[in-house]
Design a protein around this motif. Structure first.
Motif, PDB file in Angstrom:
ATOM      1  N   LEU A 120       0.823  -1.210   0.000  1.00 52.27           N
ATOM      2  CA  LEU A 120       0.000   0.000   0.000  1.00 52.27           C
ATOM      3  C   LEU A 120       0.853   1.253   0.000  1.00 52.27           C
ATOM      4  O   LEU A 120       1.971   1.256   0.521  1.00 52.27           O
ATOM      5  CB  LEU A 120      -0.888   0.038   1.249  1.00 52.27           C
ATOM      6  N   PHE A 121       0.281   2.326  -0.549  1.00 52.14           N
ATOM      7  CA  PHE A 121       0.859   3.656  -0.380  1.00 52.14           C
ATOM      8  C   PHE A 121      -0.268   4.619  -0.071  1.00 52.14           C
ATOM      9  O   PHE A 121      -1.411   4.425  -0.516  1.00 52.14           O
ATOM     10  CB  PHE A 121       1.688   4.098  -1.596  1.00 52.14           C
ATOM     11  N   GLY A 122       0.046   5.596   0.748  1.00 56.42           N
ATOM     12  CA  GLY A 122      -0.975   6.547   1.149  1.00 56.42           C
ATOM     13  C   GLY A 122      -0.455   7.966   1.078  1.00 56.42           C
ATOM     14  O   GLY A 122       0.750   8.203   1.165  1.00 56.42           O
ATOM     15  N   LEU A 123      -1.379   8.896   0.908  1.00 60.65           N
ATOM     16  CA  LEU A 123      -1.036  10.313   0.935  1.00 60.65           C
ATOM     17  C   LEU A 123      -1.768  10.965   2.084  1.00 60.65           C
ATOM     18  O   LEU A 123      -2.915  10.627   2.385  1.00 60.65           O
ATOM     19  CB  LEU A 123      -1.390  10.993  -0.392  1.00 60.65           C
ATOM     20  N   GLY A 144      -7.924 -11.621   3.244  1.00 62.60           N
ATOM     21  CA  GLY A 144      -6.950 -12.684   3.062  1.00 62.60           C
ATOM     22  C   GLY A 144      -5.634 -12.268   2.438  1.00 62.60           C
ATOM     23  O   GLY A 144      -4.765 -13.097   2.197  1.00 62.60           O
ATOM     24  N   ALA A 145      -5.469 -10.970   2.151  1.00 63.65           N
ATOM     25  CA  ALA A 145      -4.235 -10.495   1.516  1.00 63.65           C
ATOM     26  C   ALA A 145      -3.040 -10.645   2.450  1.00 63.65           C
ATOM     27  O   ALA A 145      -3.169 -10.617   3.676  1.00 63.65           O
ATOM     28  CB  ALA A 145      -4.391  -9.036   1.105  1.00 63.65           C
ATOM     29  N   ARG A 146      -1.885 -10.791   1.835  1.00 61.71           N
ATOM     30  CA  ARG A 146      -0.607 -10.896   2.556  1.00 61.71           C
ATOM     31  C   ARG A 146       0.132  -9.566   2.396  1.00 61.71           C
ATOM     32  O   ARG A 146       0.708  -9.285   1.342  1.00 61.71           O
ATOM     33  CB  ARG A 146       0.209 -12.042   1.955  1.00 61.71           C
ATOM     34  N   PRO A 147       0.099  -8.705   3.432  1.00 55.80           N
ATOM     35  CA  PRO A 147       0.668  -7.361   3.295  1.00 55.80           C
ATOM     36  C   PRO A 147       2.189  -7.345   3.306  1.00 55.80           C
ATOM     37  O   PRO A 147       2.833  -8.062   4.063  1.00 55.80           O
ATOM     38  CB  PRO A 147       0.104  -6.609   4.500  1.00 55.80           C
ATOM     39  N   LEU A 148       2.738  -6.501   2.428  1.00 51.83           N
ATOM     40  CA  LEU A 148       4.179  -6.268   2.309  1.00 51.83           C
ATOM     41  C   LEU A 148       4.378  -4.758   2.151  1.00 51.83           C
ATOM     42  O   LEU A 148       3.423  -4.004   2.115  1.00 51.83           O
ATOM     43  CB  LEU A 148       4.728  -6.988   1.080  1.00 51.83           C
ATOM     44  N   GLY A 149       5.610  -4.334   2.012  1.00 51.38           N
ATOM     45  CA  GLY A 149       5.882  -2.936   1.691  1.00 51.38           C
ATOM     46  C   GLY A 149       5.758  -1.972   2.852  1.00 51.38           C
ATOM     47  O   GLY A 149       5.502  -0.789   2.647  1.00 51.38           O
ATOM     48  N   TYR A 150       5.946  -2.460   4.075  1.00 47.55           N
ATOM     49  CA  TYR A 150       5.881  -1.558   5.225  1.00 47.55           C
ATOM     50  C   TYR A 150       7.017  -0.543   5.136  1.00 47.55           C
ATOM     51  O   TYR A 150       8.064  -0.810   4.543  1.00 47.55           O
ATOM     52  CB  TYR A 150       5.960  -2.346   6.525  1.00 47.55           C
ATOM     53  N   TRP A 151       6.803   0.621   5.744  1.00 53.17           N
ATOM     54  CA  TRP A 151       7.703   1.754   5.567  1.00 53.17           C
ATOM     55  C   TRP A 151       8.059   2.384   6.908  1.00 53.17           C
ATOM     56  O   TRP A 151       7.174   2.610   7.726  1.00 53.17           O
ATOM     57  CB  TRP A 151       7.018   2.778   4.652  1.00 53.17           C
ATOM     58  N   VAL A 185       2.036   0.957   7.527  1.00 48.16           N
ATOM     59  CA  VAL A 185       1.650  -0.287   6.856  1.00 48.16           C
ATOM     60  C   VAL A 185       1.777  -0.158   5.335  1.00 48.16           C
ATOM     61  O   VAL A 185       1.328  -1.020   4.586  1.00 48.16           O
ATOM     62  CB  VAL A 185       0.229  -0.748   7.270  1.00 48.16           C
ATOM     63  N   GLY A 186       2.417   0.887   4.877  1.00 52.55           N
ATOM     64  CA  GLY A 186       2.700   1.128   3.471  1.00 52.55           C
ATOM     65  C   GLY A 186       3.498   2.412   3.348  1.00 52.55           C
ATOM     66  O   GLY A 186       3.772   3.089   4.343  1.00 52.55           O
ATOM     67  N   LEU A 187       3.854   2.747   2.139  1.00 55.90           N
ATOM     68  CA  LEU A 187       4.603   3.976   1.888  1.00 55.90           C
ATOM     69  C   LEU A 187       3.753   5.184   2.246  1.00 55.90           C
ATOM     70  O   LEU A 187       2.628   5.324   1.765  1.00 55.90           O
ATOM     71  CB  LEU A 187       5.008   4.054   0.414  1.00 55.90           C
ATOM     72  N   ALA A 188       4.285   6.073   3.082  1.00 53.87           N
ATOM     73  CA  ALA A 188       3.581   7.291   3.492  1.00 53.87           C
ATOM     74  C   ALA A 188       4.166   8.489   2.741  1.00 53.87           C
ATOM     75  O   ALA A 188       5.355   8.781   2.860  1.00 53.87           O
ATOM     76  CB  ALA A 188       3.724   7.493   5.002  1.00 53.87           C
ATOM     77  N   ALA A 229       6.177  17.635   2.344  1.00 56.51           N
ATOM     78  CA  ALA A 229       7.444  16.921   2.121  1.00 56.51           C
ATOM     79  C   ALA A 229       7.530  16.401   0.693  1.00 56.51           C
ATOM     80  O   ALA A 229       8.057  15.313   0.456  1.00 56.51           O
ATOM     81  CB  ALA A 229       7.580  15.783   3.128  1.00 56.51           C
ATOM     82  N   SER A 230       7.043  17.160  -0.264  1.00 53.36           N
ATOM     83  CA  SER A 230       7.058  16.706  -1.656  1.00 53.36           C
ATOM     84  C   SER A 230       8.480  16.501  -2.172  1.00 53.36           C
ATOM     85  O   SER A 230       8.715  15.668  -3.044  1.00 53.36           O
ATOM     86  CB  SER A 230       6.305  17.680  -2.560  1.00 53.36           C
ATOM     87  N   ASP A 231       9.438  17.222  -1.593  1.00 50.40           N
ATOM     88  CA  ASP A 231      10.834  17.081  -2.013  1.00 50.40           C
ATOM     89  C   ASP A 231      11.403  15.704  -1.661  1.00 50.40           C
ATOM     90  O   ASP A 231      12.416  15.293  -2.227  1.00 50.40           O
ATOM     91  CB  ASP A 231      11.689  18.194  -1.383  1.00 50.40           C
ATOM     92  N   LEU A 232      10.755  14.974  -0.761  1.00 53.98           N
ATOM     93  CA  LEU A 232      11.222  13.646  -0.363  1.00 53.98           C
ATOM     94  C   LEU A 232      10.518  12.517  -1.129  1.00 53.98           C
ATOM     95  O   LEU A 232      10.953  11.374  -1.085  1.00 53.98           O
ATOM     96  CB  LEU A 232      10.995  13.442   1.141  1.00 53.98           C
ATOM     97  N   SER A 233       9.434  12.853  -1.817  1.00 52.97           N
ATOM     98  CA  SER A 233       8.594  11.817  -2.437  1.00 52.97           C
ATOM     99  C   SER A 233       9.312  10.988  -3.485  1.00 52.97           C
ATOM    100  O   SER A 233       9.183   9.764  -3.510  1.00 52.97           O
ATOM    101  CB  SER A 233       7.337  12.440  -3.041  1.00 52.97           C
ATOM    102  N   GLU A 234      10.057  11.623  -4.360  1.00 54.20           N
ATOM    103  CA  GLU A 234      10.726  10.892  -5.446  1.00 54.20           C
ATOM    104  C   GLU A 234      11.660   9.809  -4.900  1.00 54.20           C
ATOM    105  O   GLU A 234      11.604   8.651  -5.331  1.00 54.20           O
ATOM    106  CB  GLU A 234      11.501  11.870  -6.327  1.00 54.20           C
ATOM    107  N   ALA A 235      12.503  10.166  -3.952  1.00 56.09           N
ATOM    108  CA  ALA A 235      13.440   9.193  -3.373  1.00 56.09           C
ATOM    109  C   ALA A 235      12.691   8.116  -2.599  1.00 56.09           C
ATOM    110  O   ALA A 235      13.059   6.936  -2.658  1.00 56.09           O
ATOM    111  CB  ALA A 235      14.450   9.898  -2.469  1.00 56.09           C
ATOM    112  N   ARG A 236      11.648   8.504  -1.873  1.00 58.22           N
ATOM    113  CA  ARG A 236      10.865   7.515  -1.121  1.00 58.22           C
ATOM    114  C   ARG A 236      10.209   6.522  -2.077  1.00 58.22           C
ATOM    115  O   ARG A 236      10.215   5.318  -1.824  1.00 58.22           O
ATOM    116  CB  ARG A 236       9.805   8.220  -0.266  1.00 58.22           C
TER     117      ARG A 236
END
Length: 179
Positions: free
Chosen positions: A89-92, A117-124, A145-148, A154-161
């Motif tokens: 997941l990713f969230g804004l 039943g999903a298997r969550p990955l991608g924690y941040w 529980v996902g990319l924040a 903090a838009s300047d950090l989004s690309e690298a994240r």
């Protein structure tokens, strides 16, 4: 009805286009051949069942609320069979304007998908963010529980994240080797 062509289905809802832009950046970062993009306002959410690998993007609105497109399909989402499917997941959100509700919708979506039943990955990692509370955190509070993402403050950090998270998710999906 759109057919499944790529190995990964990316489903997002977006009112202000920030989540849509993040979804498009994630697709570009992973590679367009890997990702089918689906706006939940237009696509049938049951298409998610046709993918083994899923990405979901959701913004948090106002005081920890679901974005309207996600809210409109919430009952359909709850009925999905995602048993064993790998999901990231990713969230804004806005950590300064709404610090008590930062990434709450991410947490709601995570709980809903796990119930399907999903298997969550991608924690941040949660460090390097400034907020008061979030329902989007793991129980120990160390990770989201996902990319924040926070395009307001903090838009300047989004690309690298996004780049780091995409590489992480592809490794966790088992679709790319460790770098």
């Amino acid at each position: 009805m759109q057919s499944v062509q790529a190995p990964i289905g990316l489903f997002y809802g977006s009112s202000t286009c920030y989540t849509e832009m993040a979804a498009e950046k994630i697709r570009q970062c992973i590679g367009p051949q890997w990702v089918d993009l689906h706006n939940v306002a237009e696509a049938d959410i049951t298409l998610a069942e046709d993918y083994d690998f899923l990405l979901f993007g959701i913004p948090t609105w106002d005081y920890g609320e679901l974005q309207e497109d996600w809210e409109n399909i919430w009952d359909e989402l709850a009925a999905l069979d995602l048993n064993g499917k790998a999901v990231a997941l990713f969230g804004l959100g806005d950590q300064e304007g709404y610090p008590q509700w930062f990434q709450d919708a991410l947490g709601y979506l995570h709980a809903q998908l796990v119930a399907c039943g999903a298997r969550p990955l991608g924690y941040w990692p949660a460090q390097d963010y400034a907020f008061e509370q979030s329902k989007g955190l793991t129980p120990d509070g160390s990770q989201f529980v996902g990319l924040a993402l926070d395009e307001e403050n903090a838009s300047d950090l989004s690309e690298a994240r996004i780049q780091h998270w995409c590489a992480q998710v592809m490794r966790e999906f088992g679709l790319r080797e460790e770098a």
